[in-house]
Design an enzyme around this catalytic site. Structure first.
Site, PDB file in Angstrom:
ATOM      1  N   ARG A   1      -5.904  -3.029   8.099  1.00  0.00           N
ATOM      2  CA  ARG A   1      -6.866  -3.902   7.666  1.00  0.00           C
ATOM      3  C   ARG A   1      -6.272  -5.155   7.166  1.00  0.00           C
ATOM      4  NH1 ARG A   1      -8.903   0.992   5.604  1.00  0.00           N
ATOM      5  NH2 ARG A   1      -7.633   0.607   3.798  1.00  0.00           N
TER       6      ARG A   1
ATOM      7  N   HIS B   1       3.226   3.452  -8.825  1.00  0.00           N
ATOM      8  CA  HIS B   1       3.205   1.971  -8.896  1.00  0.00           C
ATOM      9  C   HIS B   1       4.534   1.480  -9.662  1.00  0.00           C
ATOM     10  CE1 HIS B   1      -0.925   1.270  -7.683  1.00  0.00           C
ATOM     11  NE2 HIS B   1      -1.264   2.015  -8.842  1.00  0.00           N
TER      12      HIS B   1
ATOM     13  N   GLU C   1       1.500 -13.040  12.725  1.00  0.00           N
ATOM     14  CA  GLU C   1       1.669 -11.624  13.273  1.00  0.00           C
ATOM     15  C   GLU C   1       1.499 -10.647  12.559  1.00  0.00           C
ATOM     16  OE1 GLU C   1       2.453 -11.446  16.797  1.00  0.00           O
ATOM     17  OE2 GLU C   1       2.277 -13.619  17.057  1.00  0.00           O
TER      18      GLU C   1
ATOM     19  N   SER D   1      -7.796  -6.567   4.547  1.00  0.00           N
ATOM     20  CA  SER D   1      -8.215  -6.369   3.164  1.00  0.00           C
ATOM     21  C   SER D   1      -8.502  -7.500   2.025  1.00  0.00           C
ATOM     22  CB  SER D   1      -7.249  -5.368   2.603  1.00  0.00           C
ATOM     23  OG  SER D   1      -7.479  -4.279   3.129  1.00  0.00           O
TER      24      SER D   1
ATOM     25  N   ASP E   1       0.787  -1.308  -0.042  1.00  0.00           N
ATOM     26  CA  ASP E   1       0.041   0.125  -0.015  1.00  0.00           C
ATOM     27  C   ASP E   1       0.771   1.433   0.129  1.00  0.00           C
ATOM     28  OD1 ASP E   1      -2.857  -0.094   0.171  1.00  0.00           O
ATOM     29  OD2 ASP E   1      -2.323  -1.526   1.920  1.00  0.00           O
TER      30      ASP E   1
ATOM     31  N   LEU F   1      14.078 -19.250  -2.303  1.00  0.00           N
ATOM     32  CA  LEU F   1      12.914 -18.419  -1.830  1.00  0.00           C
ATOM     33  C   LEU F   1      11.608 -18.782  -2.570  1.00  0.00           C
ATOM     34  CD1 LEU F   1      11.523 -15.697  -0.546  1.00  0.00           C
ATOM     35  CD2 LEU F   1      12.615 -14.782  -2.354  1.00  0.00           C
TER      36      LEU F   1
ATOM     37  N   ASN G   1       1.333   3.495  -2.840  1.00  0.00           N
ATOM     38  CA  ASN G   1       1.947   3.876  -4.390  1.00  0.00           C
ATOM     39  C   ASN G   1       1.270   4.992  -4.689  1.00  0.00           C
ATOM     40  OD1 ASN G   1       3.268   1.477  -4.186  1.00  0.00           O
ATOM     41  ND2 ASN G   1       2.188   0.438  -5.642  1.00  0.00           N
TER      42      ASN G   1
ATOM     43  N   ARG H   1     -10.603  -0.813 -10.340  1.00  0.00           N
ATOM     44  CA  ARG H   1     -10.120   0.546 -10.565  1.00  0.00           C
ATOM     45  C   ARG H   1     -10.081   0.893 -12.035  1.00  0.00           C
ATOM     46  NH1 ARG H   1      -4.828   1.392  -6.576  1.00  0.00           N
ATOM     47  NH2 ARG H   1      -6.063   0.751  -4.622  1.00  0.00           N
TER      48      ARG H   1
ATOM     49  N   ARG I   1      -0.442   7.287  -2.720  1.00  0.00           N
ATOM     50  CA  ARG I   1      -0.188   8.608  -2.040  1.00  0.00           C
ATOM     51  C   ARG I   1       1.358   9.189  -2.093  1.00  0.00           C
ATOM     52  NH1 ARG I   1      -2.347   5.352   3.150  1.00  0.00           N
ATOM     53  NH2 ARG I   1      -2.678   3.892   1.704  1.00  0.00           N
TER      54      ARG I   1
ATOM     55  N   GLU J   1     -10.617  -6.751  -5.685  1.00  0.00           N
ATOM     56  CA  GLU J   1     -11.161  -5.465  -5.604  1.00  0.00           C
ATOM     57  C   GLU J   1     -10.476  -4.485  -6.490  1.00  0.00           C
ATOM     58  OE1 GLU J   1     -10.640  -7.431  -2.925  1.00  0.00           O
ATOM     59  OE2 GLU J   1     -12.648  -8.021  -2.519  1.00  0.00           O
TER      60      GLU J   1
HETATM   61  C1  FPP Z   1      -1.543  -0.531  -3.564  1.00  0.00           C
HETATM   62  O1  FPP Z   1      -1.431   0.831  -3.500  1.00  0.00           O
HETATM   63  C2  FPP Z   1      -1.001  -1.079  -4.688  1.00  0.00           C
HETATM   64  C3  FPP Z   1      -1.366  -1.794  -5.695  1.00  0.00           C
HETATM   65  C4  FPP Z   1      -2.852  -1.856  -6.155  1.00  0.00           C
HETATM   66  C5  FPP Z   1      -0.565  -2.292  -6.855  1.00  0.00           C
HETATM   67  C6  FPP Z   1       0.858  -2.829  -6.249  1.00  0.00           C
HETATM   68  C7  FPP Z   1       1.611  -3.209  -7.453  1.00  0.00           C
HETATM   69  C8  FPP Z   1       3.067  -2.758  -7.519  1.00  0.00           C
HETATM   70  C9  FPP Z   1       3.869  -2.514  -6.535  1.00  0.00           C
HETATM   71  C10 FPP Z   1       3.568  -3.034  -8.880  1.00  0.00           C
HETATM   72  C11 FPP Z   1       3.444  -4.232  -9.832  1.00  0.00           C
HETATM   73  C12 FPP Z   1       3.620  -5.562  -9.164  1.00  0.00           C
HETATM   74  C13 FPP Z   1       4.529  -6.198  -9.204  1.00  0.00           C
HETATM   75  C14 FPP Z   1       4.716  -7.580  -8.663  1.00  0.00           C
HETATM   76  C15 FPP Z   1       5.966  -5.824  -9.888  1.00  0.00           C
HETATM   77  P1  FPP Z   1      -2.342   1.875  -3.559  1.00  0.00           P
HETATM   78  O2  FPP Z   1      -2.528   2.276  -5.140  1.00  0.00           O
HETATM   79  O3  FPP Z   1      -3.556   1.493  -3.009  1.00  0.00           O
HETATM   80  O4  FPP Z   1      -2.024   3.311  -3.121  1.00  0.00           O
HETATM   81  P2  FPP Z   1      -2.695   4.372  -2.093  1.00  0.00           P
HETATM   82  O5  FPP Z   1      -3.435   3.527  -1.051  1.00  0.00           O
HETATM   83  O6  FPP Z   1      -1.604   5.195  -1.604  1.00  0.00           O
HETATM   84  O7  FPP Z   1      -3.762   4.873  -2.972  1.00  0.00           O
END
Ligand code: FPP
Length: 225
Positions: A176, A19, A189, A178, A2, A113, A4, A53, A6, A49
């Site tokens: 959360r 992202h 944990e 989620s 979470d 891994l 990205n 978007r 913001r 969910e």
């Molecule tokens: C949530 O942040 C993040 C996502 C919905 C996407 C995560 C994807 C990546 C990090 C890149 C692609 C994946 C890989 C494995 C290379 P948000 O958009 O909800 O941020 P916010 O809560 O600040 O709006």
């Protein structure tokens, strides 16, 4: 992962840039997990969910995912990282899944891994899919309802052989679950950090591990056994 959006907004940039920065963090954290001896890392990359978007954001995320798999495949081989995916992956664009499935297949023999990407993933949807498969067995007369127990349900999850996570790290201060790994998180944990995912570093990961080390896991019992 979470924060990205913001992270980008704080810099006056479009969400996609956040992202992209988040994808760089994925790279760093996978590398750190390899070095630190983590055996299983599951990243919540695209939730059930998240499919709601805007199309443009989904397109960007799919592009980043594809780019990540293509670019990181050689280092997965080098570091013996096994790639897996959980979720209703068949709903992702075919261009992405074709390559994803190939790397999953090619790395299936590694075990340093296990990197699992949760894609089109929802914990409730995973349980629905498991129940459907169990119900089919009952309908076909191959299973009696009395035989349904925890072990049987687990065997019908997306990746039954993956251990339940020891630690869930949630970035950007969200408190959360989620819809993530609802079955598997029963005794995991939880660790919440205010850091936004693009800023989450190897040091932050170590801090989370140190915090985890101090905890006493009782699994509902009185003393740690
Ligand atoms: C949530 O942040 C993040 C996502 C919905 C996407 C995560 C994807 C990546 C990090 C890149 C692609 C994946 C890989 C494995 C290379 P948000 O958009 O909800 O941020 P916010 O809560 O600040 O709006």
């Amino acid at each position: 992962m979470d924060g990205n959006g913001r992270w980008a907004a704080a810099r006056g940039l479009p969400r996609g840039v956040g992202h992209r920065a988040g994808a760089q963090t994925v790279r760093r954290i996978v590398e750190a997990c390899c070095e630190l001896g983590v055996r299983a890392l599951t990243l919540y990359a695209f939730s059930w969910e998240n499919r709601e978007r805007p199309a443009e954001e989904i397109h960007e995320l799919m592009g980043l995912l594809d780019e990540f798999i293509r670019r990181e495949a050689p280092s997965m081989h080098e570091n013996h990282v096994r790639l897996r995916a959980i979720g209703r992956v068949e709903l992702l664009p075919q261009e992405v899944t074709a390559h994803l499935r190939r790397v999953i297949q090619e790395t299936s023999g590694y075990d340093r891994l296990t990197l699992t990407l949760a894609l089109s993933y929802g914990g409730r949807q995973e349980l629905v899919d498991a129940m459907r498969r169990v119900a089919r067995l009952v309908r076909e007369g191959r299973l009696q309802p009395e035989e349904i127990d925890e072990a049987l349900i687990r065997r019908h999850l997306y990746a039954p052989d993956l251990p339940d996570p020891d630690l869930l790290i949630r970035t950007s201060g969200e408190q959360r679950i989620s819809n993530f790994l609802l079955w598997q998180l029963s005794y995991t944990e939880l660790y919440v950090t205010p850091k936004l995912w693009p800023d989450f570093s190897r040091e932050d990961l170590l801090e989370a591990f140190v915090d985890y080390e101090r905890r006493e896991r009782r699994f509902g019992r009185l003393v740690c056994q």
